[in-house]
Design a protein around this motif. Sequence first.
Motif, short mmCIF file in Angstrom:
data_model
loop_
_atom_site.label_atom_id
_atom_site.label_comp_id
_atom_site.label_asym_id
_atom_site.label_seq_id
_atom_site.Cartn_x
_atom_site.Cartn_y
_atom_site.Cartn_z
N ARG A 217 -64.83 11.56 40.52
CA ARG A 217 -63.97 12.29 41.43
C ARG A 217 -63.14 11.33 42.27
NH1 ARG A 217 -64.39 15.57 38.32
NH2 ARG A 217 -65.29 17.67 38.46
N LYS A 218 -61.84 11.47 42.15
CA LYS A 218 -60.88 10.72 42.97
C LYS A 218 -59.84 11.70 43.50
CE LYS A 218 -62.28 6.43 41.80
NZ LYS A 218 -62.66 5.36 42.74
N PRO A 219 -59.40 11.54 44.72
CA PRO A 219 -58.30 12.38 45.19
C PRO A 219 -57.07 12.22 44.31
CG PRO A 219 -59.31 11.21 47.02
CD PRO A 219 -59.89 10.62 45.76
N LEU A 220 -56.34 13.30 44.13
CA LEU A 220 -55.15 13.31 43.28
C LEU A 220 -53.96 13.76 44.11
CD1 LEU A 220 -53.65 13.28 40.54
CD2 LEU A 220 -54.50 15.60 40.15
N ILE A 221 -52.95 12.90 44.18
CA ILE A 221 -51.71 13.22 44.89
C ILE A 221 -50.65 13.50 43.84
CG2 ILE A 221 -50.11 12.49 46.68
CD1 ILE A 221 -53.11 12.41 47.51
N SER B 138 -64.32 12.44 46.79
CA SER B 138 -63.61 13.71 46.84
C SER B 138 -62.70 13.82 45.63
CB SER B 138 -62.77 13.80 48.13
OG SER B 138 -61.85 14.87 48.05
N GLY B 139 -62.61 15.04 45.10
CA GLY B 139 -61.67 15.31 44.02
C GLY B 139 -60.52 16.18 44.48
N LEU B 140 -60.23 16.18 45.76
CA LEU B 140 -59.18 17.02 46.32
C LEU B 140 -57.83 16.70 45.68
CD1 LEU B 140 -58.26 19.13 48.42
CD2 LEU B 140 -57.96 17.23 50.03
N MET C 4 -57.56 6.46 44.81
CA MET C 4 -56.99 7.77 44.51
C MET C 4 -55.94 7.62 43.41
SD MET C 4 -54.79 8.43 47.99
CE MET C 4 -53.52 7.29 48.56
N GLN C 5 -55.37 8.75 42.99
CA GLN C 5 -54.37 8.77 41.94
C GLN C 5 -53.07 9.32 42.52
OE1 GLN C 5 -57.10 10.67 38.52
NE2 GLN C 5 -57.46 11.35 40.61
N VAL C 6 -51.99 8.60 42.32
CA VAL C 6 -50.68 9.01 42.82
C VAL C 6 -49.78 9.25 41.61
CG1 VAL C 6 -48.73 8.40 44.28
CG2 VAL C 6 -51.03 7.64 44.90
#
Length: 875
Positions: free
Chosen positions: A708-712, A650-652, A684-686
């Motif tokens: 694609r990695k989730p981004l916070i 996911s790239g959310l 993911m990325q924080v």
Amino acid sequence: MEVAGYGREGKECKDFRVFHLIQSYRIFGHLMANINPIATKPPVRPRELEIETLGFKRTELSENFPTYGLLEKEVAPLQEIITTLEQIYCGTIGVEYMGCQSPELEKWLQTQIEKSRFRPRFSIEEKYRIFQQLNKAELFEIFLHTKYVGQKRFSLEGGETLIPILSEVVELGAMLGIDEFVLGMSHRGRLNVLSNIMNKSYQMVFSEFEDFYDPSLTEGSGDVKYHKGFSADVVTQNGHKVHIGLSPNPSHLESVDAVVMGKVRAKQVCRQDEEKKKICPILVHGDAALAGQGIVYETLQFCNLQGYGTGGTIHLVVNNQIGFTTLPKDSRSTPHCTDIAKSFSFPIFHVNAEDPEGCVFAAMLAIQLRQRFGCDVFIDLNCYRKYGHNEGDEPAFTQPLEYQIIRKKKSIREIYRDELISHGHLEKKMAEECEKEFSSGLRLELDELQIKKGPSIPEAFAGVWSAYRRVELKDLFVPVNTGVAEKQLVEIATRICTLPQDFHPHPKVKKLFEERLAMCNGPPDEKKIDWGMAEQLAFGSLLVEGSHVRLSGQDCRRGTFSQRHAMLVDQENNRRYFPLSKLKKEQGRFDVFNSHLSEFAVLGFEFGYSLSYPAALVLWEAQFGDFANGAQVIIDQYISSSEQKWYRFSGLTLLLPHGFEGQGPEHSSARIERYLQLSGDGNMQVVNPTTPAQYFHLLRRQVVRKSRKPLIVFTPKGLLRHPHVLSSMRELESQNFQEILDDPSEDKEKIERLLICSGRIYYDLIKEREERKANHIGIIRIEQLYPFHSEDFSRVIEKYKNAKTFYWVQEEPKNMGAWAYISPILDELLPESRDLRYVGRPRSASPAIGSHTMHVKEHAQILAMAYEVKNESGN
């Protein structure tokens, strides 16, 4: 008993009473339907269906009354009318459809029900097909129960009719134009659905029970077999090719509902299925979860919302009449577990699992309703669990009487088989051969099962994902070219900020847009972009390049802090205008939606959307970062772990306003520590960016990068209009995102103390340094907390040869924020001779104090601790 107004004599009175009688059965007949296969006594006639309540006398049962089209003849004895109504509405199917707020729907369904007397007329071939499906469903479970004793599988036994119901939904749905179904379901019956609806090979299912099955042979940690997803192309009996995708889900059962809705919506947008007739969601619920979990209501609320509707969902409830060990009377306050559907006026069918033909007929009506009227439809499959909650459970501990009944019952397959044989529709020998053949086939599948290299990695990079790839942790530090030419940015800004001549914006918005346009014009050194404009330019540049941008959240069109104004409202006629949709003729789709007041379902929806549309920039914004607490299940069980558990990417992007400005415990902390605790394996990325340029490049990187990695993203509140939170146009053109920002001072040798921080506190530290003229103290910003760029940090630290003490400075209490995560990293990277200290608030149970005066005092203490010569670490 005489009903008011019924005492008058004559034709009008007689007509009115019988019409009311018919309507009452249409409304209340389901309360007397024979839908419970483990009932200990027959249904009780509700007061609403007592003839005295309806204004009749027993002596009138033999009198003729008008039938209002219920019967072919115009008049009939009252007893015949009642008998007909009970055959239709009080048999093994109960239906709730009156009051659906759609006269067309009610009329259509009423015609289908009453014309057929709610009894299907299946051919012998169709009956045999239902028998075959029940045969496969039950014998598959028996085989697993025999071969894998004691292993959990959440058996479908007692509810096997789910298989012919699902089969009919797919079969008829394909004939009505559906070519893709997205399925979300809880554990019970999942393996059966995978094998007997989606054609997952029996060998693949058996392999997951074997001792030699090793999930680590796939990518990631894997998950238990009844949580996994699957997808397949299925060819129906009539030759239609249908794609079926089953979403993986955790034990937080109904959480997958919202994810499925998001996946379907994204597919409909991607395939331009504007009428929403080609892709259909199916949700399989448990009765206790459906009635008990708030996510169900939150998800149903999507149905008619502009940015979230999917054209109707088929809801199948495997109603075991129990939740683990809790009986319905202890787990809900309503007669039916499906009563929540009444809030939205959805049709509901209550069916008895021991009447397979009635169940299939209800499925036929349900999918036709969905396609014809675009509404959700519920099928409440009343059944039971043969072995309790799972195969290692002993249900008689808590439900002894129910399980005395269940143990004595014939299976649904046997009941239907015997019925077909008794009516001459099936030969006993043929039935025995069918059973024997299927059982033999299962044994052969198990005998041939040989795993040499372990199970294959689930397919992830196919279809819309074919342009993407999985990356290692180190690959996430490879710079990505996210700059945009200044000339193009100016053109985008001009288009965004130039409103139509006949549009009348609010005066403050007009001034804001004029200021934003001025930011991008004039001499190069004067082009200073603030946070809101940087976001507009990031969105605009992606849209001009053809990317789809979707932003959703509470009040995100304007922005909680009035910083965005992605939608403008004409002050004279209420007309809406979306500047980012007017950049050029051929541009990417821009969607921005104010969601309903939900975090859990809406974040689940956007996660699902990102799974099905990886090329899009999909963002969810919390009104305040703290409010993401309400979506913690989605964050924990999906966003942070879907790659590890299910090999699903996911790239959310999550935008979480964060920062301590004295607004109290619920408007300060987006709980950085929680996301850092969830970080691992490059999942993911924080990020806690501090400049508009960093934010600009961060958003663009999320699309430009071919992984694609989730981004916070912890976004600012007070810094949105801070005079120093500005970036030059050149930074947007020539730079890319920097994980670490060094101190801008050139003379590194004079630095004796180094402050390391992340986020908005940097600007307070800078101001304090200027006021104190403390030029011997340097300040480094960690912009990306996870994954932490250790090599870059070491390169930066190497410049500070004379720095002896290092302070980690944060606004958050010591047990929150980044300290617990960052301290062991810094301890490892800093030379042993150097000292690392903590500066921040002491440990606390609450994220922030409620008093603004006390906040100011605490903040001043933090700054003093960072700059005083004698510094003590926090408690």
